[in-house]
Scaffold this motif. Structure first.
Motif, PDB file in Angstrom:
ATOM      1  N   GLU A 194       0.394  -1.047  -0.289  1.00 54.35           N
ATOM      2  CA  GLU A 194      -0.101   0.083   0.248  1.00 54.35           C
ATOM      3  C   GLU A 194       0.645   1.528   0.268  1.00 54.35           C
ATOM      4  OE1 GLU A 194      -4.172  -1.535   1.937  1.00 54.35           O
ATOM      5  OE2 GLU A 194      -2.111  -0.594   3.738  1.00 54.35           O
ATOM      6  N   LEU A 195       2.088   1.140   0.716  1.00 54.13           N
ATOM      7  CA  LEU A 195       3.101   2.686   1.194  1.00 54.13           C
ATOM      8  C   LEU A 195       3.197   2.652  -0.337  1.00 54.13           C
ATOM      9  CD1 LEU A 195       3.981   3.222   4.514  1.00 54.13           C
ATOM     10  CD2 LEU A 195       1.480   3.260   3.650  1.00 54.13           C
ATOM     11  N   HIS A 196       4.050   1.367  -1.492  1.00 52.37           N
ATOM     12  CA  HIS A 196       4.547   1.822  -2.202  1.00 52.37           C
ATOM     13  C   HIS A 196       3.996   1.843  -3.510  1.00 52.37           C
ATOM     14  CE1 HIS A 196       9.130   0.343  -1.046  1.00 52.37           C
ATOM     15  NE2 HIS A 196       8.584  -0.319  -0.582  1.00 52.37           N
ATOM     16  N   ALA A 197       3.105   1.745  -3.448  1.00 52.03           N
ATOM     17  CA  ALA A 197       1.533   2.031  -4.165  1.00 52.03           C
ATOM     18  C   ALA A 197       1.465   3.734  -4.046  1.00 52.03           C
ATOM     19  CB  ALA A 197       1.092   1.598  -4.475  1.00 52.03           C
ATOM     20  N   LEU A 198       2.178   4.384  -2.963  1.00 51.59           N
ATOM     21  CA  LEU A 198       1.865   5.533  -3.107  1.00 51.59           C
ATOM     22  C   LEU A 198       3.020   6.364  -3.313  1.00 51.59           C
ATOM     23  CD1 LEU A 198      -0.640   5.447   0.198  1.00 51.59           C
ATOM     24  CD2 LEU A 198      -1.179   6.237  -1.670  1.00 51.59           C
ATOM     25  N   HIS A 199       4.064   6.123  -2.625  1.00 52.80           N
ATOM     26  CA  HIS A 199       4.859   6.873  -2.505  1.00 52.80           C
ATOM     27  C   HIS A 199       6.487   5.996  -2.932  1.00 52.80           C
ATOM     28  CE1 HIS A 199       7.223  10.555  -1.721  1.00 52.80           C
ATOM     29  NE2 HIS A 199       7.701   9.947  -0.946  1.00 52.80           N
ATOM     30  N   ASP A 200       7.312   6.845  -3.454  1.00 51.91           N
ATOM     31  CA  ASP A 200       8.835   6.589  -3.657  1.00 51.91           C
ATOM     32  C   ASP A 200       9.618   6.491  -2.342  1.00 51.91           C
ATOM     33  OD1 ASP A 200       9.370   8.638  -4.246  1.00 51.91           O
ATOM     34  OD2 ASP A 200      10.220   8.561  -5.229  1.00 51.91           O
ATOM     35  N   GLN A 201       9.441   7.263  -1.358  1.00 52.95           N
ATOM     36  CA  GLN A 201      10.235   6.827  -0.094  1.00 52.95           C
ATOM     37  C   GLN A 201       9.265   5.822   1.003  1.00 52.95           C
ATOM     38  OE1 GLN A 201      13.567   9.505   0.825  1.00 52.95           O
ATOM     39  NE2 GLN A 201      12.162  11.377  -0.686  1.00 52.95           N
ATOM     40  N   VAL A 202       9.383   4.564   1.221  1.00 53.83           N
ATOM     41  CA  VAL A 202       8.973   4.087   2.328  1.00 53.83           C
ATOM     42  C   VAL A 202      10.372   3.407   2.915  1.00 53.83           C
ATOM     43  CG1 VAL A 202       7.399   2.180   2.243  1.00 53.83           C
ATOM     44  CG2 VAL A 202       7.267   3.863   0.565  1.00 53.83           C
ATOM     45  N   VAL A 203       9.474   3.221   3.961  1.00 54.52           N
ATOM     46  CA  VAL A 203      10.608   2.286   5.486  1.00 54.52           C
ATOM     47  C   VAL A 203       9.640   1.372   6.010  1.00 54.52           C
ATOM     48  CG1 VAL A 203      12.170   2.799   6.774  1.00 54.52           C
ATOM     49  CG2 VAL A 203      12.354   4.510   5.247  1.00 54.52           C
ATOM     50  N   THR A 204      10.173   0.375   6.313  1.00 52.78           N
ATOM     51  CA  THR A 204       9.842  -0.398   6.698  1.00 52.78           C
ATOM     52  C   THR A 204      10.648  -0.871   8.054  1.00 52.78           C
ATOM     53  OG1 THR A 204       8.527  -1.598   5.238  1.00 52.78           O
ATOM     54  CG2 THR A 204       9.070  -3.155   7.376  1.00 52.78           C
ATOM     55  N   LEU A 205      10.338  -1.302   9.145  1.00 54.88           N
ATOM     56  CA  LEU A 205      11.159  -1.309  10.342  1.00 54.88           C
ATOM     57  C   LEU A 205      11.230  -2.522  10.789  1.00 54.88           C
ATOM     58  CD1 LEU A 205      10.437   2.742  12.067  1.00 54.88           C
ATOM     59  CD2 LEU A 205      11.753   1.319  11.013  1.00 54.88           C
ATOM     60  N   PRO A 206      11.614  -3.328  10.863  1.00 56.01           N
ATOM     61  CA  PRO A 206      11.665  -4.518  11.103  1.00 56.01           C
ATOM     62  C   PRO A 206      11.365  -5.079  12.892  1.00 56.01           C
ATOM     63  CG  PRO A 206      13.435  -3.866   9.847  1.00 56.01           C
ATOM     64  CD  PRO A 206      13.240  -3.677  10.252  1.00 56.01           C
ATOM     65  N   GLY A 207      10.648  -5.563  12.588  1.00 55.86           N
ATOM     66  CA  GLY A 207      10.326  -6.165  14.348  1.00 55.86           C
ATOM     67  C   GLY A 207       8.890  -5.315  15.085  1.00 55.86           C
ATOM     68  N   LEU A 208       8.669  -4.432  14.504  1.00 54.83           N
ATOM     69  CA  LEU A 208       8.115  -3.249  14.705  1.00 54.83           C
ATOM     70  C   LEU A 208       6.061  -3.016  14.208  1.00 54.83           C
ATOM     71  CD1 LEU A 208      11.070   0.075  15.771  1.00 54.83           C
ATOM     72  CD2 LEU A 208      10.107  -2.336  17.020  1.00 54.83           C
ATOM     73  N   GLY A 209       5.747  -2.521  15.090  1.00 56.64           N
ATOM     74  CA  GLY A 209       4.008  -2.605  15.457  1.00 56.64           C
ATOM     75  C   GLY A 209       3.659  -1.553  15.198  1.00 56.64           C
ATOM     76  N   HIS A 210       2.091  -0.865  15.137  1.00 54.24           N
ATOM     77  CA  HIS A 210       2.251   0.363  14.953  1.00 54.24           C
ATOM     78  C   HIS A 210       2.912   1.311  14.998  1.00 54.24           C
ATOM     79  CE1 HIS A 210      -1.127   2.836  13.536  1.00 54.24           C
ATOM     80  NE2 HIS A 210      -1.384   3.384  14.463  1.00 54.24           N
ATOM     81  N   ASN A 211       2.392   1.068  16.814  1.00 53.09           N
ATOM     82  CA  ASN A 211       3.313   2.148  17.510  1.00 53.09           C
ATOM     83  C   ASN A 211       4.558   1.969  17.729  1.00 53.09           C
ATOM     84  OD1 ASN A 211       1.544   4.489  19.230  1.00 53.09           O
ATOM     85  ND2 ASN A 211       0.635   2.122  18.784  1.00 53.09           N
ATOM     86  N   ALA A 212       5.404   1.863  16.738  1.00 55.57           N
ATOM     87  CA  ALA A 212       7.058   2.347  16.439  1.00 55.57           C
ATOM     88  C   ALA A 212       7.447   2.675  17.508  1.00 55.57           C
ATOM     89  CB  ALA A 212       7.317   2.104  15.073  1.00 55.57           C
ATOM     90  N   GLN A 213       7.098   3.634  17.477  1.00 53.88           N
ATOM     91  CA  GLN A 213       8.093   4.513  18.146  1.00 53.88           C
ATOM     92  C   GLN A 213       7.840   5.128  19.333  1.00 53.88           C
ATOM     93  OE1 GLN A 213       4.298   5.451  17.606  1.00 53.88           O
ATOM     94  NE2 GLN A 213       3.722   6.316  18.143  1.00 53.88           N
ATOM     95  N   VAL A 214       6.669   4.064  20.281  1.00 54.53           N
ATOM     96  CA  VAL A 214       7.274   3.984  21.420  1.00 54.53           C
ATOM     97  C   VAL A 214       7.494   2.754  21.699  1.00 54.53           C
ATOM     98  CG1 VAL A 214       5.864   2.958  23.628  1.00 54.53           C
ATOM     99  CG2 VAL A 214       5.048   4.676  22.503  1.00 54.53           C
ATOM    100  N   GLU A 215       7.881   1.567  20.688  1.00 58.75           N
ATOM    101  CA  GLU A 215       8.437   0.464  20.772  1.00 58.75           C
ATOM    102  C   GLU A 215       9.966   0.183  20.569  1.00 58.75           C
ATOM    103  OE1 GLU A 215       6.691  -2.803  18.119  1.00 58.75           O
ATOM    104  OE2 GLU A 215       5.259  -1.632  17.892  1.00 58.75           O
ATOM    105  N   ASP A 216      10.517   1.812  19.722  1.00 61.37           N
ATOM    106  CA  ASP A 216      11.886   1.772  19.867  1.00 61.37           C
ATOM    107  C   ASP A 216      12.319   2.927  19.161  1.00 61.37           C
ATOM    108  OD1 ASP A 216      14.705   1.254  18.737  1.00 61.37           O
ATOM    109  OD2 ASP A 216      14.300  -0.584  17.722  1.00 61.37           O
ATOM    110  N   PRO A 217      12.240   3.930  19.884  1.00 60.90           N
ATOM    111  CA  PRO A 217      12.323   5.094  19.806  1.00 60.90           C
ATOM    112  C   PRO A 217      13.059   5.279  19.011  1.00 60.90           C
ATOM    113  CG  PRO A 217      11.658   4.994  22.268  1.00 60.90           C
ATOM    114  CD  PRO A 217      12.107   3.684  21.672  1.00 60.90           C
TER     115      PRO A 217
END
Length: 225
Positions: A194-217
């Protein structure tokens, strides 16, 4: 760099307190101690945030979920704010008619009251997606609750659920800033495709969920560079 951190639906600005560089992390309208709006649109919420920004030039905005949409809206140049970079993390980009109907139903519900702080805290953690990630005694929970004569409620205005679905292609196209779309690998709210269909700068953070900013700041903060 003037960093602005925008939380997601149901949370509040205190969710960023563990961040070493949390320069400015406001409550979105209808959340925490921020005033409610007569009605909620992405533009109205962005305008409210822009009105109180302490800096207006060379702004970098990291927004989570709903905050990511507001970050993109701020980057449009319509708010007298010069945004140089947007990181939109965990944004739900695909909405079905059922999704919108459920959200609108939540927006119409009356405020729920609880007989104890524990009950209200449990509801706050579920609504914000922070259950299992944040201690019920944490400051972000306190900031998300109101007490009146021994009863407790969420500070959240239920009307915020009715903000609707973002037009992500239009928001990205209108952005005057560099845009990065990011997601946790385990985030059920979106997918890599879904994200790659929208934009060319996409980053996936391994092992993290929806609140990635809390899980691994640290992992999320690296996206700012």
């Amino acid at each position: 760099m003037n960093l602005v951190l925008l939380h997601g639906l149901g949370a509040n600005g205190r969710v960023w307190e563990a961040w070493p560089d949390a320069e400015y992390a406001p409550d979105l309208p209808g959340h925490g101690s921020a005033a409610a709006l007569p009605s909620y649109t992405f533009a109205a919420m962005a305008a409210a945030i822009a009105a109180d920004l302490p800096v207006r030039r060379d702004v970098v905005v990291l927004g989570h979920s709903l905050g990511g949409v507001i970050a993109l809206e701020l980057a449009s140049g319509r708010y007298d704010v010069t945004v140089s970079r947007v990181v939109a993390l965990g944004v739900k980009v695909s909405w079905t008619a059922d999704d919108l109907a459920r959200a609108n139903a939540l927006a119409q519900k009356p405020v729920a009251w609880f007989e104890s702080r524990d009950e209200a805290a449990a509801r706050f953690l579920r609504v914000s997606g922070l259950q299992g990630l944040v201690d019920p005694a944490d400051a972000v929970v306190d900031h998300g609750l109101l007490e009146d004569d021994g009863r407790w409620r969420l500070a959240l205005d239920p009307g915020t659920f009715g903000v609707g679905a973002p037009d992500m292609p239009a928001l990205i196209a209108a952005s005057q800033a560099e845009v990065v779309l990011a997601r946790g690998e385990r985030d059920p709210m979106n997918s890599d495709a879904e994200l790659h269909a929208l934009h060319d700068q996409v980053v996936t953070l391994p092992g993290l969920g929806h609140n990635a900013q809390v899980e691994d700041p640290t992992a999320v903060a690296a996206l700012l560079r």
